[in-house]
Design a protein around this motif. Structure first.
Motif, short mmCIF file in Angstrom:
data_model
loop_
_atom_site.label_atom_id
_atom_site.label_comp_id
_atom_site.label_asym_id
_atom_site.label_seq_id
_atom_site.Cartn_x
_atom_site.Cartn_y
_atom_site.Cartn_z
N UNK A 65 -46.84 -29.79 53.89
CA UNK A 65 -46.50 -28.87 52.80
C UNK A 65 -45.07 -29.10 52.33
N UNK A 66 -44.13 -29.24 53.28
CA UNK A 66 -42.73 -29.49 52.89
C UNK A 66 -42.62 -30.79 52.10
N UNK A 71 -41.88 -33.54 46.57
CA UNK A 71 -42.24 -34.61 45.63
C UNK A 71 -42.07 -34.10 44.21
N UNK A 72 -41.28 -34.81 43.40
CA UNK A 72 -41.11 -34.35 42.02
C UNK A 72 -42.41 -34.48 41.23
N UNK A 73 -42.61 -33.63 40.25
CA UNK A 73 -43.84 -33.73 39.45
C UNK A 73 -43.87 -35.06 38.70
N UNK A 74 -45.07 -35.54 38.43
CA UNK A 74 -45.18 -36.82 37.71
C UNK A 74 -44.65 -36.66 36.30
N UNK A 75 -44.22 -37.79 35.73
CA UNK A 75 -43.59 -37.74 34.41
C UNK A 75 -44.62 -37.50 33.29
N UNK A 76 -45.86 -37.93 33.50
CA UNK A 76 -46.88 -37.69 32.48
C UNK A 76 -48.02 -36.91 33.13
#
Length: 93
Positions: A65-66, A71-76
């Motif tokens: 979960x951590x 993880x950053x959200x995807x760009x598209x």
């Protein structure tokens, strides 16, 4: 079975701090209240050793979960419709 250095609440009430001081000469003291483990008393030296060891310990690996939250959200980002279409295509094979 490991033998523990045990002190009951009744004995602690009867003998006071002297009981703890004497028991500490044999290591950590496990305090028992109503026949259940209630606490552990450590000498100051033992406590400081544990603190030092903990400060040198490597950081634990993150949980799943951590990791996911880091993880950053995807760009598209895909929308729901696109994800549903991909899943339907995978199920049709």
């Amino acid at each position: 079975m490991e033998e523990r250095n045990v002190l009951t609440s009744a004995e602690l009430k009867r003998r006071g701090i002297v009981a703890i001081e004497q028991a500490l000469q044999h290591g950590p003291v496990h305090l028992i209240k109503r026949n259940q483990a209630a606490a552990v008393v450590l000498s100051e030296q033992h406590y400081r050793q544990l603190q030092l060891r903990a400060s040198r310990a490597p950081a634990p690996d993150p949980s799943a979960l951590q990791w996911l939250l880091s993880v950053p959200p995807s760009e598209s980002p895909r929308g729901k419709a696109a994800i549903d279409a991909e899943l339907a295509a995978e199920r049709d094979w």
